[in-house]
Motif scaffolding. Structure first.
Motif, PDB file in Angstrom:
ATOM      1  N   GLY A 144       4.602  -0.373 -11.965  1.00 46.60           N
ATOM      2  CA  GLY A 144       4.694  -0.091 -10.570  1.00 46.60           C
ATOM      3  C   GLY A 144       3.418   0.783 -10.139  1.00 46.60           C
ATOM      4  O   GLY A 144       3.611   1.203  -8.992  1.00 46.60           O
ATOM      5  N   PHE A 145       2.390   0.645 -10.959  1.00 49.16           N
ATOM      6  CA  PHE A 145       1.293   1.303 -10.302  1.00 49.16           C
ATOM      7  C   PHE A 145       0.531   0.279  -9.319  1.00 49.16           C
ATOM      8  O   PHE A 145       0.648  -0.846  -9.553  1.00 49.16           O
ATOM      9  CB  PHE A 145       0.165   1.472 -11.535  1.00 49.16           C
ATOM     10  N   SER A 146      -0.058   0.918  -8.288  1.00 53.42           N
ATOM     11  CA  SER A 146      -0.717   0.107  -7.323  1.00 53.42           C
ATOM     12  C   SER A 146      -2.035  -0.374  -7.922  1.00 53.42           C
ATOM     13  O   SER A 146      -2.562  -0.079  -9.353  1.00 53.42           O
ATOM     14  CB  SER A 146      -1.195   0.948  -6.268  1.00 53.42           C
ATOM     15  N   GLY A 147      -3.074  -1.364  -7.780  1.00 55.19           N
ATOM     16  CA  GLY A 147      -4.331  -1.774  -7.990  1.00 55.19           C
ATOM     17  C   GLY A 147      -5.027  -0.849  -8.301  1.00 55.19           C
ATOM     18  O   GLY A 147      -5.795  -0.498  -9.471  1.00 55.19           O
ATOM     19  N   GLY A 148      -5.226   0.217  -7.339  1.00 53.78           N
ATOM     20  CA  GLY A 148      -6.103   1.369  -7.416  1.00 53.78           C
ATOM     21  C   GLY A 148      -5.591   2.294  -8.764  1.00 53.78           C
ATOM     22  O   GLY A 148      -6.613   2.885  -9.297  1.00 53.78           O
ATOM     23  N   GLU A 149      -4.436   2.566  -8.822  1.00 49.85           N
ATOM     24  CA  GLU A 149      -3.875   3.459  -9.861  1.00 49.85           C
ATOM     25  C   GLU A 149      -4.109   2.655 -11.135  1.00 49.85           C
ATOM     26  O   GLU A 149      -4.283   3.565 -12.199  1.00 49.85           O
ATOM     27  CB  GLU A 149      -2.434   3.946  -9.581  1.00 49.85           C
TER      28      GLU A 149
END
Length: 247
Positions: A144-149
Motif C-alpha cells: 500500500g506504499f506509494s512509489g515515493g514511499e
C-alpha cells in the motif's frame, strides 16, 4: 584509495540468453560511479548479478568484493559482506513490517541481537530525515506504499544498514520533484555518515546533483563502451546516446 569492487570479463544472462557480454568495472572505496545507457542495455541485470540474484546465470568472468571472490555466491552471503541493492520496482512483502524487516536484516548482518529501544530511536530519527510518516514503520513492507514511499523505505534501509557499497537501480525513477529531493538527501546523508561507495544506475541525473561523481560508464548492449568523468554525464544529457550506439 583501495579497490572495493572488481569485475572482470563478466558474462551473464537468463534462460540461455546472454545479456552481459564481458563487463569490466572497478570501484574504489568511497567512490561514486554512475552507469548510464539506453533501455535494454543490461544496467539492471548488472546490479542484480553483482548482488547474486539467482534468476541470472554467470557464464564467464569474475566478481570480487573487498578482496574476496563473490562470483556465484548466495545473496545473503554477499549482503553480509557489505553490499546493498535498491530495486527499480521494490516488491511488496506481506506479513513483515518495515521495522521488523530492517531489524532482522541488521541482526543478520552484525550477528548480534539489537536492543529494541536503541533500534526504535535510531529508526525514528532516520525516518525524520526522510520525511517519512512514522506509522509506516509498523506497516507491512511496501504494502500500500506509494512509489515515493517505497523508494524512501529503501533509502531508509540504506541509512540503517550502512553498507560498504550501495547499488542504486533507478532510485529516482517515477518520482515527483519533492520525492526526488528527499531521496537525494538520504543518499547524500549516506555519503556523509558512512562514506561508502555508490554505483548508481540511472537514466536521469537528478539524484546526482548533490554528489561528486568519480567515474561514469556507458553500457550499451551488455558492454561498457565508454568511460569518463562527470563531463560524460553532461554530454549524454545534451546529446543522448547516439554516438555510443554507433560506436
Amino acid at each position: 584509495m583501495s579497490e572495493l569492487l572488481n569485475i572482470k570479463g563478466l558474462k551473464a544472462g537468463i534462460e540461455e540468453k546472454e545479456i552481459l557480454h564481458g563487463v569490466d568495472l572497478n570501484v574504489g572505496e568511497g567512490e561514486v560511479h554512475v552507469i548510464m545507457g539506453p533501455n535494454g542495455a543490461g544496467k539492471s541485470t548488472l546490479g542484480s548479478v553483482i548482488i547474486g540474484d539467482p534468476g541470472y546465470e554467470i557464464t564467464g568472468g569474475s566478481i570480487s568484493f573487498d578482496g574476496e571472490d563473490i562470483t556465484g555466491e548466495d545473496t545473503d552471503k554477499i549482503v553480509k559482506k557489505g553490499l546493498f541493492l535498491t530495486f527499480q520496482n521494490p516488491i511488496e512483502i506481506s506479513g513483515i513490517t518495515l521495522s521488523n524487516f530492517i531489524k532482522t536484516a541488521l541482526e543478520l548482518h552484525t550477528g548480534e541481537r539489537i536492543k529494541l529501544w536503541d533500534f526504535k530511536k535510531k529508526l525514528k530519527e532516520t525516518m525524520e530525515v526522510l520525511q517519512m510518516d512514522p506509522s509506516y514503520a509498523d506497516r507491512d513492507l511496501n504494502v500500500g506504499f506509494s512509489g515515493g514511499e517505497k523508494k524512501k523505505a529503501e533509502i531508509l534501509q540504506l541509512l540503517m544498514l550502512r553498507p560498504k557499497l550501495a547499488i542504486l537501480d533507478e532510485t529516482d525513477s517515477g518520482l515527483d520533484v519533492d520525492a526526488v529531493h528527499v531521496v537525494s538527501k538520504g543518499v547524500e546523508e549516506y555519503k556523509k555518515q558512512v562514506g561508502g561507495a555508490l554505483l548508481i544506475i540511472t537514466h536521469s541525473t537528478r539524484i546526482l546533483e548533490a554528489l561528486k561523481v568519480d567515474r561514469t560508464h556507458v553500457l550499451v548492449d551488455g558492454r561498457i563502451v565508454a568511460e569518463g568523468d562527470a563531463g560524460l554525464i553532461e554530454e549524454i544529457n545534451r546529446d543522448g546516446f547516439e554516438r555510443f550506439l554507433t560506436a
